[in-house]
Design a protein around this motif. Sequence first.
Motif, PDB file in Angstrom:
ATOM      1  N   ASP A 216       1.315  -1.392  -0.278  1.00 19.67           N
ATOM      2  CA  ASP A 216      -0.038   0.412  -0.344  1.00 19.67           C
ATOM      3  C   ASP A 216       0.930   1.166  -0.197  1.00 19.67           C
ATOM      4  O   ASP A 216       1.838   1.387   0.696  1.00 19.67           O
ATOM      5  N   PRO A 217       0.823   2.167  -0.495  1.00 18.82           N
ATOM      6  CA  PRO A 217       1.526   3.428  -0.896  1.00 18.82           C
ATOM      7  C   PRO A 217       1.525   4.286  -0.132  1.00 18.82           C
ATOM      8  O   PRO A 217       2.510   5.112   0.375  1.00 18.82           O
ATOM      9  N   THR A 218       0.570   4.274   1.078  1.00 13.65           N
ATOM     10  CA  THR A 218       0.523   5.443   1.883  1.00 13.65           C
ATOM     11  C   THR A 218       0.875   4.796   3.417  1.00 13.65           C
ATOM     12  O   THR A 218       1.426   5.610   4.466  1.00 13.65           O
ATOM     13  N   LEU A 219       2.134   3.600   3.341  1.00 14.01           N
ATOM     14  CA  LEU A 219       2.407   2.943   4.665  1.00 14.01           C
ATOM     15  C   LEU A 219       3.496   3.991   5.088  1.00 14.01           C
ATOM     16  O   LEU A 219       3.838   4.108   6.021  1.00 14.01           O
ATOM     17  N   LEU A 220       4.727   4.334   4.186  1.00  8.68           N
ATOM     18  CA  LEU A 220       5.282   4.747   4.713  1.00  8.68           C
ATOM     19  C   LEU A 220       5.361   7.361   4.036  1.00  8.68           C
ATOM     20  O   LEU A 220       6.038   7.354   4.032  1.00  8.68           O
ATOM     21  N   HIS A 237      -2.275   6.203  15.385  1.00  4.60           N
ATOM     22  CA  HIS A 237      -2.089   4.877  16.494  1.00  4.60           C
ATOM     23  C   HIS A 237      -0.354   4.976  16.692  1.00  4.60           C
ATOM     24  O   HIS A 237       0.279   5.742  17.047  1.00  4.60           O
ATOM     25  N   TYR A 238      -0.489   4.481  17.971  1.00  8.58           N
ATOM     26  CA  TYR A 238       0.859   3.725  18.424  1.00  8.58           C
ATOM     27  C   TYR A 238       1.476   5.110  19.380  1.00  8.58           C
ATOM     28  O   TYR A 238       2.546   5.332  19.581  1.00  8.58           O
ATOM     29  N   ALA A 239       0.553   6.540  19.811  1.00  9.03           N
ATOM     30  CA  ALA A 239       0.845   7.712  19.953  1.00  9.03           C
ATOM     31  C   ALA A 239       1.356   8.186  21.229  1.00  9.03           C
ATOM     32  O   ALA A 239       0.482   7.836  22.302  1.00  9.03           O
ATOM     33  N   PRO A 240       2.426   8.139  21.534  1.00 12.59           N
ATOM     34  CA  PRO A 240       2.760   8.547  22.943  1.00 12.59           C
ATOM     35  C   PRO A 240       2.014   9.921  23.362  1.00 12.59           C
ATOM     36  O   PRO A 240       1.503  10.539  22.672  1.00 12.59           O
ATOM     37  N   LYS A 241       2.192  10.806  24.560  1.00 11.40           N
ATOM     38  CA  LYS A 241       1.164  11.328  24.698  1.00 11.40           C
ATOM     39  C   LYS A 241       2.570  12.728  24.189  1.00 11.40           C
ATOM     40  O   LYS A 241       1.418  14.015  24.358  1.00 11.40           O
ATOM     41  N   GLY A 242       3.243  12.735  24.933  1.00 12.46           N
ATOM     42  CA  GLY A 242       3.942  13.973  23.947  1.00 12.46           C
ATOM     43  C   GLY A 242       3.903  14.443  22.810  1.00 12.46           C
ATOM     44  O   GLY A 242       4.378  13.094  21.375  1.00 12.46           O
ATOM     45  N   ASP A 243       5.119  15.556  22.059  1.00 14.81           N
ATOM     46  CA  ASP A 243       5.096  15.706  20.497  1.00 14.81           C
ATOM     47  C   ASP A 243       6.199  14.566  20.325  1.00 14.81           C
ATOM     48  O   ASP A 243       6.902  15.326  20.628  1.00 14.81           O
ATOM     49  N   MET A 244       6.212  14.634  18.672  1.00 14.07           N
ATOM     50  CA  MET A 244       6.832  13.963  18.370  1.00 14.07           C
ATOM     51  C   MET A 244       6.823  13.815  16.816  1.00 14.07           C
ATOM     52  O   MET A 244       6.808  14.751  16.281  1.00 14.07           O
ATOM     53  N   LEU A 338       6.896   4.321  13.483  1.00 16.30           N
ATOM     54  CA  LEU A 338       7.211   5.567  14.282  1.00 16.30           C
ATOM     55  C   LEU A 338       6.761   6.556  13.640  1.00 16.30           C
ATOM     56  O   LEU A 338       5.719   7.776  14.391  1.00 16.30           O
ATOM     57  N   LEU A 339       6.211   7.012  12.125  1.00 18.96           N
ATOM     58  CA  LEU A 339       5.270   7.249  11.348  1.00 18.96           C
ATOM     59  C   LEU A 339       4.429   8.322  12.177  1.00 18.96           C
ATOM     60  O   LEU A 339       3.481   9.472  12.216  1.00 18.96           O
ATOM     61  N   LYS A 340       3.515   6.709  12.029  1.00 14.94           N
ATOM     62  CA  LYS A 340       2.577   7.172  12.858  1.00 14.94           C
ATOM     63  C   LYS A 340       2.438   7.259  14.043  1.00 14.94           C
ATOM     64  O   LYS A 340       1.204   8.351  14.396  1.00 14.94           O
ATOM     65  N   ALA A 341       3.007   7.101  15.154  1.00 18.77           N
ATOM     66  CA  ALA A 341       3.114   8.211  16.411  1.00 18.77           C
ATOM     67  C   ALA A 341       3.884   9.322  16.521  1.00 18.77           C
ATOM     68  O   ALA A 341       3.049   9.876  17.313  1.00 18.77           O
ATOM     69  N   ALA A 342       4.311   9.980  15.157  1.00 21.83           N
ATOM     70  CA  ALA A 342       4.987  11.128  14.907  1.00 21.83           C
ATOM     71  C   ALA A 342       3.690  11.761  14.729  1.00 21.83           C
ATOM     72  O   ALA A 342       4.022  13.693  14.123  1.00 21.83           O
TER      73      ALA A 342
END
Length: 353
Positions: A216-220, A237-244, A338-342
């Motif tokens: 899927d081209p949207t993955l990254l 998804h996968y997101a911490p509370k802090g900005d990343m 990581l990208l989803k988390a950020a």
Amino acid sequence: MRTVVIAQEENRIDAKVMAQAGEIIKRGGLVAFPTETVYGLGGDGLNPQSSRKIYEAKGRPSDNPLIIHICRMEDLQTIVKEIPDEAKKLAEAFWPGPLTMILPKADCVPKETTGGLDTVAVRMPSHKVALAFIEAAGGFVAAPSANLSGKPSPTLAKYVVEDMDGRIDMIIDGGNIEIGLESTIVDLTGDVPMILRPGYITQEMLKDVLGEVTCDPTLLDGDCKDRPKAPGMRYRHYAPKGDMLILEGSPEAVVKEINQMVEASRAQGLKTGVIATGENADKYCADVVKVIGNRSEETAIAASLYRILREFDDEEVDAIYSESFATDGIGQAIMNRLLKAAGHKYKNLWEDA
């Protein structure tokens, strides 16, 4: 609701505990359990009420399909209309293991489980506790990750307790999780198999078995105008509370830029954190520096990622900066998470050079 927490080891599985957990599922309750990827939040995959309870417990959008976990290959034919040759080949190569296949669903699978779709996502985990639990539960356990929607997936039972205590009936504590990233999802309903979520089973591994396999081209690519093929991948998804923020560039440029951003964040009164590789960790000046592993140890990086994101929450870090990673092999899965988390906040220093 009182949530019972019971420890189970793969080499010392208590049949009575498994029977107790299985009965909870059969009567429509929810049980969190360990797999080789992350902890799952299990309900009866063939009971629409159980699937509704899973969505409610997680705060998960109801158009985000659940994965049905099985413990025997022959059970696949119960929940899919047909088993294509590609599915047989992949099952032989990777099951039990961290691979999910999307196939046309059988009528017995409720659309509450599939997010309203006519397809069903299926996998057979390799964790011995998971397999024993699935068998005791009747063989068809629908399970997303056992976290509140949007938070990092749990790889330790204490984070399942943090999110799910009082929301579900039981948590089976299987200790630390080995892989640490959710299963690879491959869609087998189109002309060419397509990876909808990268994981430990890489595109190269799938190609070795099937030949042509696309992604899927949207993955990254956060700027891609296409809609993700997997409904769940539309959500943060996968997101911490802090900005990343993730930074890519030469090691020297990344260290310099992150340290400048750390100082700027500190000037605003923010607590700062860095996700660093072992090669660069001692070069950062943040309040909290987490070593995710050496660049040559991608499996260790994958296994550490969600734990580190959770630890930043535990330590109330406000601003998080992360090095980037290669996007081939399992690196594709690491960068996807990581990208989803950020929230796809990403800075390419090569472009500024």
